[in-house]
Design a protein around this motif. Sequence first.
Motif, PDB file in Angstrom:
ATOM      1  N   PHE A  71     -30.977  41.248  20.388  1.00 50.67           N
ATOM      2  CA  PHE A  71     -30.292  42.455  19.908  1.00 50.67           C
ATOM      3  C   PHE A  71     -31.108  43.161  18.843  1.00 50.67           C
ATOM      4  N   ASP A  72     -31.529  42.397  17.825  1.00 49.01           N
ATOM      5  CA  ASP A  72     -32.252  43.039  16.718  1.00 49.01           C
ATOM      6  C   ASP A  72     -33.670  42.509  16.554  1.00 49.01           C
ATOM      7  N   ASN A  73     -34.288  42.187  17.677  1.00 50.91           N
ATOM      8  CA  ASN A  73     -35.679  41.736  17.681  1.00 50.91           C
ATOM      9  C   ASN A  73     -36.548  42.838  17.051  1.00 50.91           C
ATOM     10  N   ALA A  74     -37.182  42.530  15.954  1.00 57.24           N
ATOM     11  CA  ALA A  74     -37.952  43.543  15.211  1.00 57.24           C
ATOM     12  C   ALA A  74     -39.072  44.156  16.044  1.00 57.24           C
ATOM     13  N   ALA A  75     -39.709  43.357  16.885  1.00 52.75           N
ATOM     14  CA  ALA A  75     -40.833  43.853  17.679  1.00 52.75           C
ATOM     15  C   ALA A  75     -40.364  44.649  18.903  1.00 52.75           C
ATOM     16  N   ASP A  76     -39.199  44.301  19.424  1.00 52.16           N
ATOM     17  CA  ASP A  76     -38.720  44.941  20.643  1.00 52.16           C
ATOM     18  C   ASP A  76     -37.189  45.008  20.617  1.00 52.16           C
ATOM     19  N   PRO A  77     -36.627  45.863  19.762  1.00 51.40           N
ATOM     20  CA  PRO A  77     -35.167  45.921  19.621  1.00 51.40           C
ATOM     21  C   PRO A  77     -34.495  46.408  20.902  1.00 51.40           C
ATOM     22  N   SER A  78     -33.307  45.888  21.145  1.00 56.30           N
ATOM     23  CA  SER A  78     -32.562  46.302  22.335  1.00 56.30           C
ATOM     24  C   SER A  78     -32.083  47.744  22.179  1.00 56.30           C
ATOM     25  N   ALA A  79     -31.782  48.352  23.315  1.00 55.67           N
ATOM     26  CA  ALA A  79     -31.220  49.707  23.292  1.00 55.67           C
ATOM     27  C   ALA A  79     -29.895  49.699  22.531  1.00 55.67           C
ATOM     28  N   GLY A  80     -29.144  48.601  22.663  1.00 54.11           N
ATOM     29  CA  GLY A  80     -27.878  48.474  21.943  1.00 54.11           C
ATOM     30  C   GLY A  80     -28.068  48.462  20.436  1.00 54.11           C
ATOM     31  N   PHE A  81     -29.101  47.777  19.976  1.00 52.76           N
ATOM     32  CA  PHE A  81     -29.382  47.742  18.533  1.00 52.76           C
ATOM     33  C   PHE A  81     -29.754  49.129  18.028  1.00 52.76           C
ATOM     34  N   ILE A  82     -30.593  49.818  18.777  1.00 48.46           N
ATOM     35  CA  ILE A  82     -31.007  51.163  18.373  1.00 48.46           C
ATOM     36  C   ILE A  82     -29.785  52.074  18.289  1.00 48.46           C
ATOM     37  N   ALA A  83     -28.926  52.016  19.291  1.00 49.72           N
ATOM     38  CA  ALA A  83     -27.711  52.832  19.283  1.00 49.72           C
ATOM     39  C   ALA A  83     -26.819  52.464  18.093  1.00 49.72           C
ATOM     40  N   TRP A  84     -26.682  51.160  17.824  1.00 49.41           N
ATOM     41  CA  TRP A  84     -25.869  50.678  16.694  1.00 49.41           C
ATOM     42  C   TRP A  84     -26.370  51.281  15.384  1.00 49.41           C
ATOM     43  N   GLN A  85     -27.701  51.296  15.232  1.00 51.37           N
ATOM     44  CA  GLN A  85     -28.291  51.860  14.018  1.00 51.37           C
ATOM     45  C   GLN A  85     -28.046  53.364  13.929  1.00 51.37           C
ATOM     46  N   LEU A  86     -28.105  54.058  15.054  1.00 55.22           N
ATOM     47  CA  LEU A  86     -27.853  55.499  15.046  1.00 55.22           C
ATOM     48  C   LEU A  86     -26.479  55.819  14.467  1.00 55.22           C
ATOM     49  N   TRP A  87     -25.532  54.932  14.699  1.00 52.69           N
ATOM     50  CA  TRP A  87     -24.160  55.132  14.224  1.00 52.69           C
ATOM     51  C   TRP A  87     -23.970  54.595  12.806  1.00 52.69           C
ATOM     52  N   GLY A  88     -25.034  54.143  12.173  1.00 51.74           N
ATOM     53  CA  GLY A  88     -24.965  53.709  10.780  1.00 51.74           C
ATOM     54  C   GLY A  88     -25.068  52.207  10.578  1.00 51.74           C
ATOM     55  N   GLY A  89     -25.301  51.459  11.653  1.00 57.50           N
ATOM     56  CA  GLY A  89     -25.481  50.015  11.535  1.00 57.50           C
ATOM     57  C   GLY A  89     -24.250  49.312  10.968  1.00 57.50           C
ATOM     58  N   ASP A  90     -24.463  48.100  10.500  1.00 62.88           N
ATOM     59  CA  ASP A  90     -23.348  47.315   9.956  1.00 62.88           C
ATOM     60  C   ASP A  90     -22.688  48.021   8.776  1.00 62.88           C
ATOM     61  N   ALA A  91     -23.495  48.708   7.968  1.00 58.88           N
ATOM     62  CA  ALA A  91     -22.932  49.446   6.821  1.00 58.88           C
ATOM     63  C   ALA A  91     -22.009  50.558   7.302  1.00 58.88           C
ATOM     64  N   GLY A  92     -22.405  51.240   8.367  1.00 50.89           N
ATOM     65  CA  GLY A  92     -21.578  52.297   8.939  1.00 50.89           C
ATOM     66  C   GLY A  92     -20.284  51.737   9.515  1.00 50.89           C
ATOM     67  N   ARG A  93     -20.389  50.593  10.178  1.00 49.91           N
ATOM     68  CA  ARG A  93     -19.201  49.943  10.736  1.00 49.91           C
ATOM     69  C   ARG A  93     -18.216  49.566   9.632  1.00 49.91           C
ATOM     70  N   ASP A  94     -18.725  48.899   8.607  1.00 49.38           N
ATOM     71  CA  ASP A  94     -17.850  48.457   7.514  1.00 49.38           C
ATOM     72  C   ASP A  94     -17.183  49.647   6.828  1.00 49.38           C
ATOM     73  N   TRP A  95     -17.961  50.684   6.585  1.00 48.61           N
ATOM     74  CA  TRP A  95     -17.443  51.878   5.927  1.00 48.61           C
ATOM     75  C   TRP A  95     -16.407  52.580   6.805  1.00 48.61           C
ATOM     76  N   ALA A  96     -16.723  52.776   8.088  1.00 48.03           N
ATOM     77  CA  ALA A  96     -15.798  53.468   8.990  1.00 48.03           C
ATOM     78  C   ALA A  96     -14.489  52.689   9.126  1.00 48.03           C
ATOM     79  N   ASP A  97     -14.575  51.377   9.226  1.00 50.17           N
ATOM     80  CA  ASP A  97     -13.358  50.561   9.321  1.00 50.17           C
ATOM     81  C   ASP A  97     -12.511  50.711   8.063  1.00 50.17           C
TER      82      ASP A  97
END
Length: 107
Positions: A71-97
Motif C-alpha cells: 500500500f505505502d511502499n516508498a519505492a512503488d506506492p499503490s494507486a490506492g495509497f496515492i489516492a489516499w494521500q490526495l484526499w489528505g492521508g491519515d491526517a485528512g481522515r482523522d480531521w474529516a471524521d
Amino acid sequence: MVEIDLTPPAAAAKAAEQGLKLRKEHKRGGTRVGVARAHQLMKREPLSADVVKRMASYFARHAVDKNGKDFDNAADPSAGFIAWQLWGGDAGRDWADKKKAELTKKG
C-alpha cells in the motif's frame, strides 16, 4: 452559536501535496475529483460541510485499500495509497471524521 472551523490541517495539506507528486511521478492513482480535493486541501481554505462529509465517506469506503500489498511502499506506492494521500492521508481522515462528528452534533 459557535462556528465549526473547517480549515484543513497542515498535515492533510502536506499529504495532498505528496499525493500529487506521487501521481505525477508514477502516472497513476486518484481521479479528477481526488486531484481537485488535493488542490483544495493544499490551499488550506475552509471547506464546505458537504465536502468534509464527502471526505469522511471517501475514507470509510477506501479504508480497505490500506490492507493491500505494498500500500505505502516508498519505492512503488499503490494507486490506492496515492489516492489516499490526495484526499489528505491519515491526517485528512482523522480531521474529516472529527469534523463530521462535530457537524452531526451541531445538527
